[in-house]
Design a protein around this motif. Structure first.
Motif, mmCIF file in Angstrom:
data_model
loop_
_atom_site.group_PDB
_atom_site.id
_atom_site.type_symbol
_atom_site.label_atom_id
_atom_site.label_comp_id
_atom_site.label_asym_id
_atom_site.label_seq_id
_atom_site.Cartn_x
_atom_site.Cartn_y
_atom_site.Cartn_z
ATOM 1 N N GLU A 1 0.806 -1.220 0.000
ATOM 2 C CA GLU A 1 0.000 0.000 0.000
ATOM 3 C C GLU A 1 0.845 1.279 0.000
ATOM 4 O OE1 GLU A 1 -4.160 0.808 2.136
ATOM 5 O OE2 GLU A 1 -2.472 0.736 3.529
ATOM 6 N N THR B 1 3.442 -10.251 5.363
ATOM 7 C CA THR B 1 2.155 -9.668 5.732
ATOM 8 C C THR B 1 2.132 -8.190 5.359
ATOM 9 O OG1 THR B 1 2.936 -9.146 7.953
ATOM 10 C CG2 THR B 1 1.823 -11.269 7.657
ATOM 11 N N LYS C 1 -0.683 -4.738 3.747
ATOM 12 C CA LYS C 1 -1.799 -4.386 2.882
ATOM 13 C C LYS C 1 -1.283 -4.067 1.486
ATOM 14 C CE LYS C 1 -4.785 -2.571 6.493
ATOM 15 N NZ LYS C 1 -5.569 -1.411 6.934
ATOM 16 N N GLY D 1 -6.231 1.618 -1.187
ATOM 17 C CA GLY D 1 -5.869 0.482 -0.354
ATOM 18 C C GLY D 1 -7.114 -0.173 0.209
ATOM 19 N N PHE D 2 -6.885 -1.089 1.106
ATOM 20 C CA PHE D 2 -7.963 -1.832 1.743
ATOM 21 C C PHE D 2 -8.402 -1.147 3.017
ATOM 22 C CE2 PHE D 2 -6.308 -5.527 -0.612
ATOM 23 C CZ PHE D 2 -7.511 -6.074 -1.038
ATOM 24 N N ASP E 1 -10.040 -2.137 6.672
ATOM 25 C CA ASP E 1 -10.270 -3.329 7.491
ATOM 26 C C ASP E 1 -11.768 -3.546 7.675
ATOM 27 O OD1 ASP E 1 -7.593 -3.907 7.838
ATOM 28 O OD2 ASP E 1 -7.409 -2.606 9.581
#
Length: 166
Positions: free
Chosen positions: A83, A148, A150, A161-162, A164
């Motif tokens: 990200e 790990t 994003k 981006g994502f 949550d």
């Protein structure tokens, strides 16, 4: 905007592009080594093909100024961008020869490997398929790295981006 229906064709290419932009994709940067040094291209047409053998694909526009370098590449690395790597993806979208802004090192086959990406797929070319104004490149994955974090997303001409989920 209201719903729109049309038949794709040369006179509807912008509308077709807008419709395709409704589908959000991850952002990747593909790198290879050429006789003139490292080269990169930002790509959102990346997909898995097979687990056995491990195959992935990406699509290269025939009108790209990097077409010759990548259509001839036997070894390349596909980097799934994090990200916070939007600037790197944008720079490689504009200029694939300038690596001065990137933290990278070559692997044993000369493939430039970018640091801090979410995943990397080190590939050897398996097949090329002509498909309209693009070339589909299928790579056999030799090695994978992932971590790990994003991912960087591209949708309707914008990066994002994502969020949550609750």
């Amino acid at each position: 905007m209201t719903e729109r229906t049309f038949k794709p064709g040369p006179d509807q290419s912008m509308a077709f592009r807008e419709a395709l932009g409704c589908f959000g994709t991850g952002v990747t940067v593909v790198t290879t080594n050429t006789p003139n040094g490292p080269s990169a291209i930002t790509v959102n047409s990346f997909a898995s093909v097979s687990l056995d053998p491990p195959l992935v694909l990406w699509c290269l526009a025939k009108e790209s100024n990097r077409y010759r370098a990548f259509q001839a590449a036997q070894h390349y690395a596909i980097h799934v961008m994090a990200e916070d790597q939007q600037d790197l993806a944008l720079r490689f979208a504009c200029n694939g020869l300038d690596f001065s802004h990137a933290d990278w090192s070559p692997d044993h086959k000369g493939r430039p490997q970018l640091s801090q990406c979410l995943a990397r797929f080190d590939c050897t070319l398996s097949a090329r398929h002509e498909a309209g104004d693009h070339l589909i490149l299928v790579g056999e994955v030799e090695q994978v790295m992932y971590r790990t974090g994003k991912g960087l997303i591209f949708k309707r001409g914008q990066f994002g981006g994502f969020a949550d989920l609750l």
